[in-house]
Design an enzyme around this catalytic site. Structure first.
Site: not given
Ligand code: PAF
Length: 281
Positions: A30, A37, A61, A184
């Site tokens: 996101m 990440h 979500q 993090m």
């Molecule tokens: O973990 C996340 O950042 C989110 O839940 C994802 C998997 C990108 C789905 O929007």
């Protein structure tokens, strides 16, 4: 690195790579990217020929009253991090391209979503599985990379992928921590300096859990100690602290050796989660 916002064009670009015999990785995010990440993109880079990162703050979500509006949007910095980590393509769709006004379909994993995060954030995981299913259909990966920090999320996505025959492999990468142990998270940037210090209680509870497991304590005793640590930590309001079966998220059987300790707590307005796999003796 190519940046593309159209789902159809992204699918076409990925298919060009596949036609060249390449293995495709996807790293769904996101945005508000941090070293956690980056570690996912780097792992994907090591293992696959073509690495697709996705950046989409998925509205479905977030429940009303959660942090969708204030969720950090740092696209320029995110793209620089994707490029440095070796992504080939970054998919950055608009909400209107992901959700048609007349959409009627939601992907629901029924059982794993009922507990822990699912109990505290009803409908959260339905939003996650639906968007991840769409991202998988758009990018058609061989492998998809997720962080262990969202332990329940990666289990639920594994379940969805198996149940619906997505035919791709889920790779779960280790939690990346700050030097003082804080896991993090894109949400850490909401914390004031004093809240940042208070947040260390989550890692302290898990570190103690690990110590106790090594000393031979039972799952129940470890759980109690974690609750004591979090329950008495200044500024920390625990949602849960549990030791559960690492595949079902239910109470572990008496003879079970590998379990997971999971914690969630609010520090100020910020909700944090963390976890640690434990080997019981
Ligand atoms: O973990 C996340 O950042 C989110 O839940 C994802 C998997 C990108 C789905 O929007």
């Amino acid at each position: 690195m190519i940046v593309e916002s159209s789902p159809a064009r992204t699918r076409e670009l990925v298919r060009e790579h596949r036609r060249g015999g390449q293995h495709i990785a996807v790293v769904p995010t996101m945005g508000a990217l941090h070293a956690g990440h980056v570690s996912l993109i780097e792992a994907a880079r090591e293992e696959c020929d073509c690495v697709v990162a996705t950046i989409f703050v998925n509205p479905t979500q977030f429940a009303p009253g959660e942090d969708f509006e204030k969720y950090p949007r740092t696209l320029e910095d995110d793209l620089a991090r994707c490029e440095a980590a070796g992504a080939d393509l970054v998919f950055t769709p608009q909400t209107s391209a992901m959700y048609a006004d007349d959409a009627q379909t939601t992907v629901v994993v029924s059982e794993l979503t009922k507990v822990l995060e699912g109990a505290h954030r009803p409908s959260h995981f339905d939003g996650v599985t639906t968007v991840v299913a769409k991202l998988f259909h758009i990018t058609e990966p061989d492998r998809a990379y997720f962080g262990q920090k969202d332990f329940q999320q990666q289990l639920i996505i594994r379940q969805m992928v198996g149940d619906l025959d997505f035919g791709l492999q889920i790779v779960t990468c280790p939690i990346i921590r700050e030097p003082d142990g804080l896991a993090m998270s894109s949400r850490n940037r909401y914390l004031s300096a004093s809240q940042r210090r208070q947040s260390l209680a989550l890692h302290q509870a898990l570190t103690r859990a690990d110590e106790l497991a090594r000393e031979g304590a039972s799952a129940g005793d470890i759980q109690q100690e974690m609750r004591q640590i979090l329950g008495t930590a200044p500024g920390v309001k625990p949602d849960y602290a549990v030791v559960v079966d690492a595949t079902t998220l239910l109470e572990p059987a008496g003879d079970q050796k590998t379990v997971v300790a999971l914690v969630a707590a609010r520090v100020g307005d910020t909700r944090l989660i963390d976890n640690q796999i434990l080997q019981l003796r």
